[in-house]
Scaffold this motif. Sequence first.
Motif, short mmCIF file in Angstrom:
data_model
loop_
_atom_site.label_atom_id
_atom_site.label_comp_id
_atom_site.label_asym_id
_atom_site.label_seq_id
_atom_site.Cartn_x
_atom_site.Cartn_y
_atom_site.Cartn_z
N GLU A 25 -2.99 19.84 -15.26
CA GLU A 25 -3.02 19.26 -16.60
C GLU A 25 -2.09 18.05 -16.74
N GLN A 26 -0.99 17.99 -16.01
CA GLN A 26 -0.05 16.86 -16.08
C GLN A 26 -0.75 15.54 -15.74
N ILE A 27 -1.72 15.60 -14.85
CA ILE A 27 -2.45 14.39 -14.47
C ILE A 27 -3.15 13.77 -15.68
N TYR A 28 -3.67 14.61 -16.56
CA TYR A 28 -4.39 14.10 -17.72
C TYR A 28 -3.48 13.31 -18.66
N TYR A 29 -2.24 13.73 -18.83
CA TYR A 29 -1.28 13.00 -19.65
C TYR A 29 -0.99 11.63 -19.03
N SER A 30 -0.84 11.61 -17.71
CA SER A 30 -0.60 10.34 -17.02
C SER A 30 -1.82 9.43 -17.13
N ILE A 31 -3.00 9.98 -16.95
CA ILE A 31 -4.24 9.21 -17.05
C ILE A 31 -4.39 8.62 -18.44
N SER A 102 6.27 11.66 -13.76
CA SER A 102 6.06 12.11 -15.14
C SER A 102 5.17 11.08 -15.83
N LYS A 103 4.84 11.34 -17.08
CA LYS A 103 3.95 10.43 -17.80
C LYS A 103 4.52 9.01 -17.76
N PRO A 104 3.73 8.02 -17.31
CA PRO A 104 4.23 6.64 -17.25
C PRO A 104 4.60 6.10 -18.63
N GLU A 105 5.60 5.25 -18.64
CA GLU A 105 6.03 4.60 -19.88
C GLU A 105 5.27 3.30 -20.03
N ILE A 106 4.74 3.05 -21.22
CA ILE A 106 4.06 1.78 -21.50
C ILE A 106 5.13 0.79 -21.95
N LEU A 107 5.20 -0.33 -21.25
CA LEU A 107 6.21 -1.35 -21.52
C LEU A 107 5.69 -2.37 -22.54
N ASP A 108 6.59 -3.15 -23.11
CA ASP A 108 6.20 -4.21 -24.05
C ASP A 108 5.66 -5.44 -23.34
#
Length: 114
Positions: A25-31, A102-108
Amino acid sequence: MTSPGQVAKLKRNNYVVNRIKPDNEQIYYSIDAINDAINVGKQISFQYYDYTGLKKKVLKNKGEIYKLSPYKLLWCGDYYYVLGYSEKKSKVINFRVDRIASKPEILDKDIIPM
């Protein structure tokens, strides 16, 4: 059957080639995070790990934070991959999504176009 604000979030950027999806399930958060970054044209950052010979997870390059301009998600050979441009390496590279720590961070910062 959705609001105009939600239409962009429904755009999926992953391609599946004759495979079933994983149970992790962790993959889905990253995706989802990667897909959102692709849709808004923003870079992502994350830590990446590898396995030792004893199947122990170890962060690559002493826990370095990777930054990527994500272009596409691809499902191939039982794994999801994110394809994107790395400024550090000055080329398009790929990462296995299941090895993102872990879930990637979206940068500005906007993505670097292909």
